[in-house]
Design a protein around this motif. Structure first.
Motif, PDB file in Angstrom:
ATOM      1  N   MET A 118      11.510   0.931  -6.870  1.00 48.03           N
ATOM      2  CA  MET A 118      10.254   0.244  -7.024  1.00 48.03           C
ATOM      3  C   MET A 118       9.250   1.197  -7.685  1.00 48.03           C
ATOM      4  O   MET A 118       9.226   2.381  -7.399  1.00 48.03           O
ATOM      5  CB  MET A 118       9.752  -0.203  -5.644  1.00 48.03           C
ATOM      6  CG  MET A 118       8.513  -1.038  -5.715  1.00 48.03           C
ATOM      7  SD  MET A 118       8.142  -2.091  -4.288  1.00 48.03           S
ATOM      8  CE  MET A 118       8.001  -0.941  -2.969  1.00 48.03           C
ATOM      9  N   ARG A 119       8.411   0.641  -8.532  1.00 47.61           N
ATOM     10  CA  ARG A 119       7.341   1.416  -9.175  1.00 47.61           C
ATOM     11  C   ARG A 119       6.042   1.193  -8.413  1.00 47.61           C
ATOM     12  O   ARG A 119       5.608   0.062  -8.256  1.00 47.61           O
ATOM     13  CB  ARG A 119       7.179   0.968 -10.619  1.00 47.61           C
ATOM     14  CG  ARG A 119       8.402   1.304 -11.467  1.00 47.61           C
ATOM     15  CD  ARG A 119       8.150   1.000 -12.903  1.00 47.61           C
ATOM     16  NE  ARG A 119       6.879   1.665 -13.218  1.00 47.61           N
ATOM     17  CZ  ARG A 119       6.149   1.431 -14.289  1.00 47.61           C
ATOM     18  NH1 ARG A 119       6.499   0.576 -15.166  1.00 47.61           N
ATOM     19  NH2 ARG A 119       5.018   2.068 -14.488  1.00 47.61           N
ATOM     20  N   VAL A 120       5.447   2.300  -7.942  1.00 50.21           N
ATOM     21  CA  VAL A 120       4.254   2.231  -7.103  1.00 50.21           C
ATOM     22  C   VAL A 120       3.113   2.992  -7.774  1.00 50.21           C
ATOM     23  O   VAL A 120       3.286   4.134  -8.202  1.00 50.21           O
ATOM     24  CB  VAL A 120       4.531   2.828  -5.707  1.00 50.21           C
ATOM     25  CG1 VAL A 120       3.281   2.760  -4.841  1.00 50.21           C
ATOM     26  CG2 VAL A 120       5.706   2.123  -5.039  1.00 50.21           C
ATOM     27  N   LEU A 121       1.952   2.348  -7.836  1.00 49.82           N
ATOM     28  CA  LEU A 121       0.735   2.978  -8.340  1.00 49.82           C
ATOM     29  C   LEU A 121      -0.193   3.192  -7.147  1.00 49.82           C
ATOM     30  O   LEU A 121      -0.505   2.250  -6.418  1.00 49.82           O
ATOM     31  CB  LEU A 121       0.043   2.076  -9.366  1.00 49.82           C
ATOM     32  CG  LEU A 121      -1.214   2.642 -10.016  1.00 49.82           C
ATOM     33  CD1 LEU A 121      -0.855   3.794 -10.958  1.00 49.82           C
ATOM     34  CD2 LEU A 121      -1.964   1.550 -10.762  1.00 49.82           C
ATOM     35  N   ILE A 122      -0.608   4.441  -6.929  1.00 52.92           N
ATOM     36  CA  ILE A 122      -1.523   4.773  -5.844  1.00 52.92           C
ATOM     37  C   ILE A 122      -2.861   5.163  -6.464  1.00 52.92           C
ATOM     38  O   ILE A 122      -2.920   6.042  -7.316  1.00 52.92           O
ATOM     39  CB  ILE A 122      -0.972   5.916  -4.974  1.00 52.92           C
ATOM     40  CG1 ILE A 122       0.371   5.502  -4.362  1.00 52.92           C
ATOM     41  CG2 ILE A 122      -1.977   6.302  -3.895  1.00 52.92           C
ATOM     42  CD1 ILE A 122       1.076   6.602  -3.595  1.00 52.92           C
ATOM     43  N   VAL A 123      -3.917   4.503  -6.023  1.00 47.16           N
ATOM     44  CA  VAL A 123      -5.250   4.716  -6.584  1.00 47.16           C
ATOM     45  C   VAL A 123      -6.091   5.544  -5.619  1.00 47.16           C
ATOM     46  O   VAL A 123      -6.298   5.148  -4.469  1.00 47.16           O
ATOM     47  CB  VAL A 123      -5.944   3.369  -6.877  1.00 47.16           C
ATOM     48  CG1 VAL A 123      -7.339   3.593  -7.442  1.00 47.16           C
ATOM     49  CG2 VAL A 123      -5.089   2.522  -7.824  1.00 47.16           C
ATOM     50  N   ASP A 124      -6.569   6.686  -6.097  1.00 44.79           N
ATOM     51  CA  ASP A 124      -7.503   7.534  -5.353  1.00 44.79           C
ATOM     52  C   ASP A 124      -8.874   6.880  -5.489  1.00 44.79           C
ATOM     53  O   ASP A 124      -9.609   7.114  -6.446  1.00 44.79           O
ATOM     54  CB  ASP A 124      -7.483   8.940  -5.958  1.00 44.79           C
ATOM     55  CG  ASP A 124      -8.435   9.910  -5.297  1.00 44.79           C
ATOM     56  OD1 ASP A 124      -9.251   9.494  -4.448  1.00 44.79           O
ATOM     57  OD2 ASP A 124      -8.360  11.108  -5.636  1.00 44.79           O
ATOM     58  N   GLY A 125      -9.198   6.023  -4.535  1.00 44.18           N
ATOM     59  CA  GLY A 125     -10.420   5.227  -4.623  1.00 44.18           C
ATOM     60  C   GLY A 125     -11.672   6.055  -4.844  1.00 44.18           C
ATOM     61  O   GLY A 125     -12.493   5.732  -5.709  1.00 44.18           O
TER      62      GLY A 125
END
Length: 122
Positions: A1-8
């Motif tokens: 799975m491709r996961v994008l994590i955003v440093d809010g």
């Protein structure tokens, strides 16, 4: 799975648009903007810390999964990368923080800058 994590915190802080006067509102607007577009990832995770956590509840909301950092947002992001990398996922973190980028790489992920995300959501 491709996961994008955003440093809010880092993405919100990359624009001098008065976000500091309403951190919860800025977090909510960021959540709404990333949930409104297809970013090309199987899952998008928004990590919030501090006062910004009041802007969006933990959990799934549309295409975005929100996580609240119990302490340091950077530590929560690195833990997300480690866990997901161990599960075999490909993980990309959105941040301009140089030290966090190094920690993400050491944990098996990669990174892109906030300008990439902001261009996708504008």
């Amino acid at each position: 799975m491709r996961v994008l994590i955003v440093d809010g915190a880092n993405v919100v802080g990359s624009r001098p648009n008065g976000w500091w006067r309403d951190r919860p509102g800025a977090a909510k607007r960021l959540h709404e903007s990333i949930g409104a577009v297809d970013l090309g990832y199987d899952q998008v995770v928004l990590v919030l810390e501090g006062d910004a956590k009041r802007g969006q509840q933990v959990g799934e909301d549309g295409a975005v999964h929100t996580v609240h950092a119990s302490g340091s947002g950077d530590d929560a992001i690195v833990e997300q990368v480690r866990t997901r990398n161990a599960d075999g996922d490909t993980v990309v973190v959105v941040t301009a923080d140089r030290q966090l980028r190094e920690r993400v790489e050491a944990a098996g992920g990669s990174s892109v800058g906030p300008s990439w995300l902001l261009a996708q959501t504008s």
